[in-house]
Design a protein around this motif. Structure first.
Motif, PDB file in Angstrom:
ATOM      1  N   THR B 102       0.831  -1.210   0.000  1.00  0.00           N
ATOM      2  CA  THR B 102       0.000   0.000   0.000  1.00  0.00           C
ATOM      3  C   THR B 102       0.863   1.256   0.000  1.00  0.00           C
ATOM      4  O   THR B 102       0.619   2.191  -0.768  1.00  0.00           O
ATOM      5  N   LEU B 103       1.896   1.264   0.849  1.00  0.00           N
ATOM      6  CA  LEU B 103       2.753   2.451   0.954  1.00  0.00           C
ATOM      7  C   LEU B 103       3.586   2.646  -0.312  1.00  0.00           C
ATOM      8  O   LEU B 103       3.795   3.775  -0.762  1.00  0.00           O
ATOM      9  N   GLU B 105       2.713   1.733  -3.309  1.00  0.00           N
ATOM     10  CA  GLU B 105       1.784   2.227  -4.319  1.00  0.00           C
ATOM     11  C   GLU B 105       1.514   3.719  -4.110  1.00  0.00           C
ATOM     12  O   GLU B 105       1.521   4.511  -5.066  1.00  0.00           O
ATOM     13  N   ALA B 106       1.309   4.114  -2.850  1.00  0.00           N
ATOM     14  CA  ALA B 106       1.031   5.516  -2.543  1.00  0.00           C
ATOM     15  C   ALA B 106       2.220   6.392  -2.914  1.00  0.00           C
ATOM     16  O   ALA B 106       2.059   7.481  -3.474  1.00  0.00           O
TER      17      ALA B 106
END
Lengths: 238, 121
Positions: B102-103, B105-106
């Protein structure tokens, strides 16, 4: 508000957006309310980040459309996991001085968050916990009061801090305090774990009164008595 | 009776293991040794069934089958606890993996939108 500030200077009257504070919101299936929560927050804070924890009802899109920065977990991991992801993201952003944890379901009031932030800045507190039991604005009802007070007792027993509320999602943390959090409890027990980890930092902390808005909506989603047994188990078992 | 003390100690040890200990290579070694001992013990008892009853009598139980049942229950509980711990560890690893993803991707999204805003970079 006096007359001078009303008509003419609608925009100027807004005390300027806060760019150094990041609002972090764990988001899971709150499509009907999240847009309102986000847009209201964006009126005060420039940075609102939602971690969508595998919602299946379009919550992520709703938050995105409302203007939030949305991070997406590839699958549902739990509120604690989403909160940790949001905190990890926020503390890594340049210029981040404070982090405010906020619930997605609209039960917190922005005015309380602003007041807590002001306290953190003025009294140089690294941690300000919100408490619904410091004034009489909130009426949780007798059963919920018992559950919460039991949770407070357990939290105080395990963390060594003397708080008046537990499992209140509204907290103000300095970047320093937030960077020392590493939540392992993916589900609801994180609310006690976060207090435990913050207590261990020995950073100055305080508690501020907040009002929790018990709408029919948030009541329907609230913690059940049985689930507090799960929380207790998660905390006791290593 | 001796068996009461043995069983209580065994149950308390399992409870302690559930609450306190974190899985380690030492525990793995102990578990493997227990399996090994169980196999040897099983073979011995199969070859001379009378032995089980003698052991049972020695600790205060009338029949060998009862001793076997008690042993089975303790072993089963130990298995449940061990398995629970392993699944907890796995789910933590899973969370960390998902968070990294997630991080990452962010971070990528942020980088793309930053470059979009400043094409000169």
């Amino acid at each position: 508000m006096d007359a001078m500030h009303t008509e003419s200077s609608c925009e100027a009257a807004a005390p300027g957006l806060d760019y150094s504070t990041w609002i972090v919101i764990p988001l899971y299936n709150e499509a009907s309310v999240i847009a309102g929560v986000v847009s209201e927050l964006l009126g005060q804070f420039a940075n609102v980040v939602c971690v969508d924890d595998g919602s299946t009802d379009g919550s992520a899109q709703a938050a995105l459309d409302a203007g939030a920065r949305v991070l997406t977990h590839p699958l549902n991991l739990g509120q604690g996991a989403a909160l940790q992801t949001a905190i990890s993201y926020a503390v890594a952003q340049p210029g981040c001085e404070h982090i405010i944890t906020f619930d997605a379901d609209g039960q917190h009031r922005i005015i309380d968050a602003l007041h807590m932030l002001e306290r953190a800045r003025e009294e140089k507190l690294d941690i300000v916990f919100g408490s619904r039991f410091l004034d009489d604005r909130t009426n949780p009802g007798i059963l919920k009061r018992i559950v919460l007070k039991t949770a407070v007792g357990v939290t105080n027993l395990t963390t060594g801090l003397k708080l008046t509320d537990a499992h209140n999602g509204l907290r103000v943390l300095s970047a320093e305090a937030a960077s020392r959090i590493n939540l392992q409890q993916d589900r609801m027990a994180h609310a006690t774990e976060i207090v435990l980890q913050l207590g261990r930092t020995r950073l100055p902390w305080g508690e501020s009164p907040v009002e929790v808005l018990y709408t029919d909506y948030s009541k329907a989603k609230g913690q059940s008595l049985l689930n507090s047994i799960n929380i207790l188990f998660d905390l006791v078992v290593n | 009776m001796l068996i009461q003390i043995i069983l209580i100690v065994a149950l308390l040890a399992i409870a302690f293991y559930l609450i306190r200990a974190t899985p380690s290579a030492r525990h793995l070694a102990v578990r493997r040794m227990l399996v090994f001992l169980a196999v040897i013990g099983g073979v011995v008892v199969i070859l001379s069934p009378g032995l089980l009853t003698s052991v049972a009598n020695a600790v205060g139980i009338g029949r060998g089958t009862d001793l076997l049942l008690y042993g089975f229950i303790v072993a089963f509980l130990l298995y449940v606890v061990t398995d629970f711990k392993r699944s907890t560890q796995l789910s933590r690893a899973n969370t960390q993996l998902a968070r990294k993803l997630t991080l990452a991707e962010a971070h990528l999204q942020d980088e793309i939108s930053r470059r979009g805003a400043n094409p000169d970079d």
